[in-house]
Design a protein around this motif. Structure first.
Motif, PDB file in Angstrom:
ATOM      1  N   ALA A  44       0.821  -1.219   0.000  1.00  0.00           N
ATOM      2  CA  ALA A  44       0.000   0.000   0.000  1.00  0.00           C
ATOM      3  C   ALA A  44       0.854   1.268   0.000  1.00  0.00           C
ATOM      4  O   ALA A  44       0.529   2.233  -0.691  1.00  0.00           O
ATOM      5  CB  ALA A  44      -0.940  -0.014   1.199  1.00  0.00           C
ATOM      6  N   ASP A  45       1.952   1.264   0.737  1.00  0.00           N
ATOM      7  CA  ASP A  45       2.812   2.453   0.792  1.00  0.00           C
ATOM      8  C   ASP A  45       3.465   2.735  -0.552  1.00  0.00           C
ATOM      9  O   ASP A  45       3.533   3.885  -0.989  1.00  0.00           O
ATOM     10  CB  ASP A  45       3.888   2.298   1.874  1.00  0.00           C
ATOM     11  N   PHE A  46       3.966   1.697  -1.203  1.00  0.00           N
ATOM     12  CA  PHE A  46       4.586   1.861  -2.523  1.00  0.00           C
ATOM     13  C   PHE A  46       3.556   2.358  -3.533  1.00  0.00           C
ATOM     14  O   PHE A  46       3.821   3.289  -4.301  1.00  0.00           O
ATOM     15  CB  PHE A  46       5.189   0.526  -2.985  1.00  0.00           C
ATOM     16  N   LEU A  47       2.395   1.752  -3.525  1.00  0.00           N
ATOM     17  CA  LEU A  47       1.331   2.150  -4.451  1.00  0.00           C
ATOM     18  C   LEU A  47       0.925   3.609  -4.213  1.00  0.00           C
ATOM     19  O   LEU A  47       0.750   4.371  -5.164  1.00  0.00           O
ATOM     20  CB  LEU A  47       0.138   1.218  -4.275  1.00  0.00           C
ATOM     21  N   ARG A  48       0.820   4.004  -2.970  1.00  0.00           N
ATOM     22  CA  ARG A  48       0.468   5.383  -2.624  1.00  0.00           C
ATOM     23  C   ARG A  48       1.556   6.349  -3.100  1.00  0.00           C
ATOM     24  O   ARG A  48       1.264   7.406  -3.660  1.00  0.00           O
ATOM     25  CB  ARG A  48       0.252   5.515  -1.121  1.00  0.00           C
ATOM     26  N   ALA A  77      -3.295  -3.629 -12.150  1.00  0.00           N
ATOM     27  CA  ALA A  77      -2.813  -4.961 -11.783  1.00  0.00           C
ATOM     28  C   ALA A  77      -2.384  -5.023 -10.316  1.00  0.00           C
ATOM     29  O   ALA A  77      -2.489  -6.070  -9.672  1.00  0.00           O
ATOM     30  CB  ALA A  77      -1.646  -5.367 -12.683  1.00  0.00           C
ATOM     31  N   ALA A  78      -1.931  -3.891  -9.783  1.00  0.00           N
ATOM     32  CA  ALA A  78      -1.509  -3.836  -8.384  1.00  0.00           C
ATOM     33  C   ALA A  78      -2.693  -3.751  -7.427  1.00  0.00           C
ATOM     34  O   ALA A  78      -2.519  -3.834  -6.216  1.00  0.00           O
ATOM     35  CB  ALA A  78      -0.584  -2.641  -8.165  1.00  0.00           C
ATOM     36  N   GLY A  79      -3.876  -3.576  -7.978  1.00  0.00           N
ATOM     37  CA  GLY A  79      -5.065  -3.577  -7.138  1.00  0.00           C
ATOM     38  C   GLY A  79      -5.653  -2.214  -6.829  1.00  0.00           C
ATOM     39  O   GLY A  79      -6.536  -2.102  -5.974  1.00  0.00           O
ATOM     40  N   MET A  80      -5.185  -1.178  -7.494  1.00  0.00           N
ATOM     41  CA  MET A  80      -5.751   0.150  -7.244  1.00  0.00           C
ATOM     42  C   MET A  80      -7.204   0.182  -7.721  1.00  0.00           C
ATOM     43  O   MET A  80      -7.532  -0.373  -8.770  1.00  0.00           O
ATOM     44  CB  MET A  80      -4.930   1.214  -7.969  1.00  0.00           C
ATOM     45  N   ASP A  81      -8.054   0.810  -6.949  1.00  0.00           N
ATOM     46  CA  ASP A  81      -9.478   0.907  -7.273  1.00  0.00           C
ATOM     47  C   ASP A  81      -9.663   1.624  -8.604  1.00  0.00           C
ATOM     48  O   ASP A  81      -9.192   2.744  -8.786  1.00  0.00           O
ATOM     49  CB  ASP A  81     -10.201   1.657  -6.164  1.00  0.00           C
ATOM     50  N   ARG A  82     -10.349   0.980  -9.531  1.00  0.00           N
ATOM     51  CA  ARG A  82     -10.522   1.554 -10.865  1.00  0.00           C
ATOM     52  C   ARG A  82     -11.369   2.816 -10.856  1.00  0.00           C
ATOM     53  O   ARG A  82     -11.400   3.546 -11.842  1.00  0.00           O
ATOM     54  CB  ARG A  82     -11.085   0.523 -11.838  1.00  0.00           C
ATOM     55  N   ARG A  83     -12.021   3.120  -9.753  1.00  0.00           N
ATOM     56  CA  ARG A  83     -12.804   4.353  -9.636  1.00  0.00           C
ATOM     57  C   ARG A  83     -11.970   5.532  -9.164  1.00  0.00           C
ATOM     58  O   ARG A  83     -12.478   6.646  -9.037  1.00  0.00           O
ATOM     59  CB  ARG A  83     -13.979   4.142  -8.685  1.00  0.00           C
TER      60      ARG A  83
END
Length: 121
Positions: free
Chosen positions: A25-29, A61-67
């Protein structure tokens, strides 16, 4: 530092991290925040369409909400610079639009033209 990263760097980091399963989550953020900043402060369509599309697909692909509003920002920048895409860029973008479940008629029409042009060559 994340502030030194450009879109090409973010696309490479996200893509490779997703491939090896090292996304938290931290990397994605951090990556999405940096990408938002780049999109917000960009002065024109100098950003490569394929790099933005790779970012979009990797974030999904990493799971980020498409909205997430970030995806609309990405698509808006892509649309500004999507005049004559290659067949590869068109295929990447079509995949991204399908994953987002978004039917953008302008981008899809541009993708179709690019694929048909490449098929005739």
């Amino acid at each position: 530092s994340a502030t030194a990263l450009g879109v090409k760097d973010i696309a490479a980091l996200l893509g490779s991290s997703v491939r090896v399963g090292l996304v938290d989550a931290d990397f994605l953020r951090a990556m999405s925040t940096r990408l938002e900043s780049l999109l917000c402060w960009s002065r024109g369509p100098s950003t490569c369409v394929s790099d933005l599309t790779r970012c979009c697909n990797a974030l999904l692909a990493a799971g980020m909400d498409r909205r997430s509003p970030l995806f609309q920002d990405i698509l808006r920048v892509i649309a500004r610079s999507f005049a004559r895409p290659s067949a590869f860029e068109a295929a990447l973008l079509s995949t991204c639009l399908a994953r987002l479940r978004q039917a953008d008629s302008v981008l899809l029409a541009g993708s179709e033209v690019a694929v048909l042009r490449a098929a005739r060559e």
